[in-house]
Design a protein around this motif. Structure first.
Motif, short mmCIF file in Angstrom:
data_model
loop_
_atom_site.label_atom_id
_atom_site.label_comp_id
_atom_site.label_asym_id
_atom_site.label_seq_id
_atom_site.Cartn_x
_atom_site.Cartn_y
_atom_site.Cartn_z
N GLU A 118 0.83 -1.22 0.00
CA GLU A 118 0.00 0.00 0.00
C GLU A 118 0.86 1.27 0.00
N GLY A 119 2.16 1.11 -0.23
CA GLY A 119 3.02 2.28 -0.39
C GLY A 119 3.94 2.61 0.77
N PHE A 120 3.87 1.86 1.87
CA PHE A 120 4.75 2.14 3.00
C PHE A 120 6.14 1.52 2.76
N GLU A 121 7.12 2.10 3.41
CA GLU A 121 8.46 1.54 3.33
C GLU A 121 8.77 0.93 4.70
N VAL A 122 9.28 -0.31 4.72
CA VAL A 122 9.52 -1.00 5.99
C VAL A 122 11.01 -1.33 6.12
N THR A 123 11.59 -0.97 7.26
CA THR A 123 12.96 -1.37 7.58
C THR A 123 12.90 -2.43 8.66
N LEU A 124 13.52 -3.60 8.41
CA LEU A 124 13.57 -4.63 9.44
C LEU A 124 14.97 -4.64 10.05
N LEU A 125 15.04 -4.32 11.34
CA LEU A 125 16.34 -4.29 12.01
C LEU A 125 16.85 -5.71 12.20
N PRO A 126 18.19 -5.89 12.18
CA PRO A 126 18.74 -7.21 12.48
C PRO A 126 18.62 -7.50 13.97
N VAL A 127 18.58 -8.78 14.32
CA VAL A 127 18.50 -9.12 15.75
C VAL A 127 19.76 -9.80 16.27
N HIS A 128 20.75 -9.98 15.40
CA HIS A 128 22.04 -10.54 15.79
C HIS A 128 21.93 -11.96 16.33
N GLU A 129 23.09 -12.55 16.61
CA GLU A 129 23.12 -13.95 17.00
C GLU A 129 22.46 -14.18 18.35
N ASN A 130 22.49 -13.18 19.22
CA ASN A 130 21.89 -13.36 20.55
C ASN A 130 20.38 -13.13 20.56
N GLY A 131 19.81 -12.73 19.42
CA GLY A 131 18.37 -12.53 19.35
C GLY A 131 17.89 -11.26 20.03
N ILE A 132 18.77 -10.25 20.06
CA ILE A 132 18.42 -9.00 20.74
C ILE A 132 18.72 -7.80 19.83
N VAL A 133 17.79 -6.84 19.84
CA VAL A 133 17.95 -5.65 19.01
C VAL A 133 18.86 -4.66 19.72
N ASP A 134 19.75 -4.04 18.97
CA ASP A 134 20.66 -3.04 19.53
C ASP A 134 19.98 -1.67 19.45
N PRO A 135 19.72 -1.02 20.59
CA PRO A 135 19.02 0.27 20.58
C PRO A 135 19.70 1.31 19.67
N GLU A 136 21.02 1.26 19.59
CA GLU A 136 21.70 2.25 18.75
C GLU A 136 21.38 2.04 17.27
N GLU A 137 21.13 0.78 16.89
CA GLU A 137 20.75 0.52 15.51
C GLU A 137 19.34 1.03 15.23
N LEU A 138 18.49 0.99 16.25
CA LEU A 138 17.16 1.58 16.08
C LEU A 138 17.31 3.08 15.88
N ARG A 139 18.11 3.71 16.75
CA ARG A 139 18.29 5.17 16.66
C ARG A 139 18.74 5.57 15.25
N ALA A 140 19.69 4.79 14.72
CA ALA A 140 20.24 5.13 13.41
C ALA A 140 19.23 4.92 12.28
N ALA A 141 18.25 4.04 12.50
CA ALA A 141 17.29 3.72 11.43
C ALA A 141 16.12 4.70 11.38
#
Ligand SMILES: *Cc1c(COP(=O)(O)O)cnc(C)c1O
Length: 395
Positions: free
Chosen positions: A113-136
């Motif tokens: 429907e026209g939205f753009e989606v960014t999927l953050l990586p979750v790394h080997e430990n299965g946890i999102v890095d807050p700094e990667e969210l900030r950058a995205a």
């Protein structure tokens, strides 16, 4: 021995929730929207349930919308934030690669429907890095949706930090907390959560009922058109027995939470230690930042499905990952997201313990799993190639 170790798929209703369900259906069968006494009594039960649910997560009653479960709550949260975003010409959404399909499939539709989606990586430990969210986060980001705890590998995200970043940047923050509610302490205020999805059947309530928390001031659109129930945000005569039983189950879960979590974490760690002795296997996801009852392993050279069937023969109900995908032959998108290769991801085993689990049961699971893995490897062509050096061991 009979052991139900698939509590991430669903839990058994507690006795108190079941009794509330029956009592509500029997005594408060009126329509809460009706003006006569029978209706108004039902309305009181509905609003008491709303108060109880709100209190369990540190919200206000008017911030709770009852839904048919976690999937509907996820859909409504994401669609609402997207609609608001579209109005402001902000059509970028951030999520992660290992969300539940209720989130991922909704996002896939929004992309069309026209939205753009960014999927953050979750790394080997299965946890999102807050700094990667900030950058995205971009000026046109309208929503960040990141699950509280993963339903397959049990990893728990730094929700408060992620929420703080969204708040600072003025972006709405939704979390699919279906695996966390009733199991981990939640305070939507302190944790900077704008929207949160929950489902009763994951905390010993009934199936087909859940709720969406929406912070006051955030606009929500309804998925279901019709009557004015839930202040016009969710049409349809309320599932009062289900809602009252959910509130009862949640109160119970919250009151026993600390004790249950401590006991379950100890059992979980005993199970992890025991299964770690099986050669060429590995725990999936961070060992410490995970749900109290969640254990998820990969064993090389075997098929997860065969392992499950043989464990079932020995009285153990387990899963290879998500119940929703257990009928497909694709490896788990969660295990792929944390970097497991296809062959390894196929040999997965998820064991999710319930509050009534015992040490004896855990030891039985360890013993049986070790035997079944060894048996399956004894005639696995892949295992033969691995042991003959024709293929490299990964684990
Ligand atoms: C179970 C689950 C859902 C779906 O909830 P339903 O009530 O079954 O629709 C969504 N997200 C997560 C993380 C879940 O574990």
């Amino acid at each position: 021995m009979k052991i139900y170790a698939d509590n991430a798929a669903t839990t058994k209703m507690s006795r108190a929730a079941l009794e509330t369900f029956v009592k509500t259906a029997e005594e408060f069968w009126g329509n809460p929207s009706s003006l006569y006494v029978t209706g108004q009594k039902a309305k009181e039960v509905l609003e008491q349930a709303r108060k109880d649910v709100a209190e369990a997560i540190g919200a206000q009653p008017r911030e709770i919308i009852f839904t048919s479960g976690g999937s509907e709550a996820d859909n409504q949260a994401i669609r609402s934030a997207a609609a608001t975003g579209r109005n402001k010409n902000r059509m970028h959404i951030i999520s992660t690669a290992f969300e539940h399909h209720a989130v991922l499939h909704t996002l896939r539709k929004l992309e069309k429907e026209g939205f753009e989606v960014t999927l953050l990586p979750v790394h080997e430990n299965g946890i999102v890095d807050p700094e990667e969210l900030r950058a995205a986060i971009r000026p046109d980001t309208c929503l960040v949706t990141i699950m509280y705890a993963n339903n397959e590998i049990g990893t728990v995200q730094p929700i408060k930090e992620l929420g703080a970043i969204c708040r600072e940047k003025g972006v709405t923050f939704h979390t699919d907390a279906v695996q966390a509610v009733g199991h981990l302490p939640i305070d939507v205020g302190k944790q900077n959560i704008d929207m949160l999805s929950a489902s009763a059947h994951k905390f010993h309530g009934p199936k087909g009922v859940g709720f969406l928390y929406v912070r006051k001031g955030i606009v929500v659109s309804n998925l279901i058109e019709g009557g004015a129930q839930e202040k016009g945000r969710r049409a349809g005569t309320e599932n009062l027995p289900g809602i009252a039983a959910m509130a009862e189950a949640l109160k119970e879960a919250v009151s026993g939470m600390d004790e249950n979590a401590a006991r379950l974490s100890a059992l979980r760690d005993r199970l992890i230690a025991g299964l770690s002795k099986i050669p060429h296997g590995a725990l999936n996801g961070d060992a410490a930042h995970r749900l109290p009852g969640n254990v998820n392993f990969c064993f090389e050279g075997i098929e997860g499905e065969s392992l499950l069937l043989l464990l079932d023969d020995r009285g153990i109900s387990a899963s290879s990952g998500s119940a929703c995908t257990s009928r497909s032959l694709d490896p788990s998108h969660v295990l792929l997201a944390i970097g497991r290769v296809h062959d390894v991801a196929h040999g997965s085993l998820r064991l999710t313990l319930g509050e009534d689990a015992t040490e004896e049961q855990v030891d039985y699971i360890i013993e049986q799993t070790a035997q079944v893995v060894e048996y399956l490897r004894s005639f696995s062509p892949v295992w033969r190639e691995l042991t003959q050096g024709k293929r490299q061991f990964i684990l």
